[in-house]
Design a protein around this motif. Sequence first.
Motif, mmCIF file in Angstrom:
data_model
loop_
_atom_site.group_PDB
_atom_site.id
_atom_site.type_symbol
_atom_site.label_atom_id
_atom_site.label_comp_id
_atom_site.label_asym_id
_atom_site.label_seq_id
_atom_site.Cartn_x
_atom_site.Cartn_y
_atom_site.Cartn_z
ATOM 1 N N VAL A 48 -1.795 9.013 2.897
ATOM 2 C CA VAL A 48 -0.985 10.226 2.992
ATOM 3 C C VAL A 48 -0.414 10.321 4.399
ATOM 4 C CG1 VAL A 48 -1.066 12.752 2.998
ATOM 5 C CG2 VAL A 48 -2.289 11.495 1.234
ATOM 6 N N GLU A 49 0.844 10.716 4.473
ATOM 7 C CA GLU A 49 1.486 11.061 5.744
ATOM 8 C C GLU A 49 1.413 12.578 5.869
ATOM 9 O OE1 GLU A 49 5.524 9.307 7.060
ATOM 10 O OE2 GLU A 49 6.003 11.382 6.554
ATOM 11 N N LEU A 50 0.690 13.066 6.873
ATOM 12 C CA LEU A 50 0.458 14.500 7.036
ATOM 13 C C LEU A 50 1.523 15.126 7.930
ATOM 14 C CD1 LEU A 50 -3.408 14.779 7.576
ATOM 15 C CD2 LEU A 50 -2.104 15.439 5.539
ATOM 16 N N ARG A 51 2.285 16.044 7.374
ATOM 17 C CA ARG A 51 3.240 16.805 8.172
ATOM 18 C C ARG A 51 2.474 17.734 9.107
ATOM 19 N NH1 ARG A 51 6.338 21.995 6.953
ATOM 20 N NH2 ARG A 51 8.096 21.935 8.402
ATOM 21 N N ALA A 52 2.673 17.536 10.421
ATOM 22 C CA ALA A 52 1.948 18.311 11.431
ATOM 23 C C ALA A 52 2.830 19.453 11.917
ATOM 24 C CB ALA A 52 1.547 17.412 12.596
ATOM 25 N N LYS B 138 0.857 -1.180 0.000
ATOM 26 C CA LYS B 138 0.000 0.000 0.000
ATOM 27 C C LYS B 138 0.895 1.232 0.000
ATOM 28 C CE LYS B 138 -1.874 -1.826 3.614
ATOM 29 N NZ LYS B 138 -2.678 -2.102 4.830
ATOM 30 N N LEU B 139 0.558 2.206 -0.835
ATOM 31 C CA LEU B 139 1.447 3.344 -1.058
ATOM 32 C C LEU B 139 0.858 4.634 -0.521
ATOM 33 C CD1 LEU B 139 2.660 2.630 -4.700
ATOM 34 C CD2 LEU B 139 3.733 1.970 -2.541
ATOM 35 N N ALA B 140 1.748 5.451 0.052
ATOM 36 C CA ALA B 140 1.397 6.773 0.550
ATOM 37 C C ALA B 140 2.491 7.745 0.137
ATOM 38 C CB ALA B 140 1.250 6.756 2.070
ATOM 39 N N PHE B 141 2.194 9.044 0.250
ATOM 40 C CA PHE B 141 3.244 10.049 0.119
ATOM 41 C C PHE B 141 3.104 11.044 1.263
ATOM 42 C CE2 PHE B 141 -0.203 11.794 -2.507
ATOM 43 C CZ PHE B 141 -0.276 13.114 -2.063
ATOM 44 N N SER B 142 4.218 11.702 1.583
ATOM 45 C CA SER B 142 4.242 12.678 2.658
ATOM 46 C C SER B 142 3.966 14.072 2.115
ATOM 47 C CB SER B 142 5.617 12.668 3.342
ATOM 48 O OG SER B 142 5.757 13.791 4.191
ATOM 49 N N THR B 143 3.217 14.866 2.895
ATOM 50 C CA THR B 143 2.967 16.241 2.472
ATOM 51 C C THR B 143 4.193 17.128 2.655
ATOM 52 O OG1 THR B 143 1.990 16.758 4.638
ATOM 53 C CG2 THR B 143 0.485 16.111 2.865
ATOM 54 N N LEU B 144 5.301 16.585 3.164
ATOM 55 C CA LEU B 144 6.570 17.311 3.134
ATOM 56 C C LEU B 144 6.955 17.630 1.685
ATOM 57 C CD1 LEU B 144 8.909 18.283 5.022
ATOM 58 C CD2 LEU B 144 10.061 16.130 4.503
ATOM 59 N N GLY B 145 6.453 16.826 0.762
ATOM 60 C CA GLY B 145 6.750 17.023 -0.665
ATOM 61 C C GLY B 145 5.886 18.060 -1.342
ATOM 62 N N VAL B 146 4.812 18.498 -0.677
ATOM 63 C CA VAL B 146 3.914 19.511 -1.249
ATOM 64 C C VAL B 146 3.620 20.547 -0.174
ATOM 65 C CG1 VAL B 146 2.870 18.174 -3.112
ATOM 66 C CG2 VAL B 146 1.993 17.901 -0.781
ATOM 67 N N PRO B 147 4.642 21.316 0.243
ATOM 68 C CA PRO B 147 4.501 22.194 1.397
ATOM 69 C C PRO B 147 3.331 23.175 1.263
ATOM 70 C CG PRO B 147 6.727 22.322 0.466
ATOM 71 C CD PRO B 147 5.960 21.391 -0.377
ATOM 72 N N GLY B 148 2.508 23.221 2.304
ATOM 73 C CA GLY B 148 1.414 24.170 2.354
ATOM 74 C C GLY B 148 0.225 23.857 1.476
ATOM 75 N N MET B 149 0.234 22.742 0.781
ATOM 76 C CA MET B 149 -0.860 22.429 -0.143
ATOM 77 C C MET B 149 -2.174 22.228 0.610
ATOM 78 S SD MET B 149 -1.164 19.373 -3.000
ATOM 79 C CE MET B 149 -0.128 20.214 -4.210
ATOM 80 N N PRO B 150 -3.270 22.817 0.140
ATOM 81 C CA PRO B 150 -4.569 22.615 0.783
ATOM 82 C C PRO B 150 -4.971 21.140 0.794
ATOM 83 C CG PRO B 150 -4.671 24.470 -0.741
ATOM 84 C CD PRO B 150 -3.348 23.798 -0.968
#
Length: 262
Positions: free
Chosen positions: A30-34, A2-14
């Motif tokens: 998705v791994e959410l950068r908190a 199962k695949l996810a990506f981190s929002t570290l790769g899309v900084p500030g994206m809604p």
Amino acid sequence: MKLAFSTLGVPGMPIADVIRLAVDHGYQGVELRAHPEEPVHPGLSSTERADVAEEFKKGGVEILTVAGYVRVAAEGDDQPVLDELAGLVELARDLGASHVRVFPGGGGLAPEVADANAARRLGAAAPYAADLGVRILLETHDSHRAGADVARIAGTVGHRQIGALWDIMHTWLAGEEPVASHAVLAPHLGYVQVKDIASAEDTEPLALGAGVLPLGACLDTLDAHSWVCWEYEKRWHPDAAELPGLLSAGREHLLRLGAPKE
């Protein structure tokens, strides 16, 4: 796999755009950068948290992790660390996330002191995490780059809610072979973070397969139901290529590498 990506790769994206990216490119999670500079962080109200959880539910995308910045091995008093941990665990519970990511952060301390700090704090946080149905994962990172370093702490705690997050770049930089990393991390492993870089001296993120990290050797150690998350460090490398344009090819690359071998 199962695949996810981190929002570290899309900084500030809604959030709505993050969900759309995952759906359009075939990522289940998705791994959410908190962090306060991101749409999701511990300062959100209960209503805002419920709205985020509902958006992900409607999109059919799982929030795999709330990726926090607590440094559990760092010097200092325990209570601020425990308070921050509790806040992240509560955020994960409210969002429906399975995990919270934490860092070691024990640089400058004697290894035995850093280990003791981390084990004591994680052990104290474990019962509350269990009550809320969240698992705290210590990432192979900074002062504890090798799988053996993180496994030592997780094993000392000895609680099912305290596990490990295998960042393959850091175990590689520590000089640990993938089979050795997996062997020590397997009893504690939550999931794996993948990425690619040009060299130990040049860690700017690259498309998966374009660098030197042993992605295939790492994926070969995992079972078919493992989560694999692409952590593309765009936030720290603003000149790197934009992640959205790489997601589909990255997914295909991971699925090829993770396909059963004949």
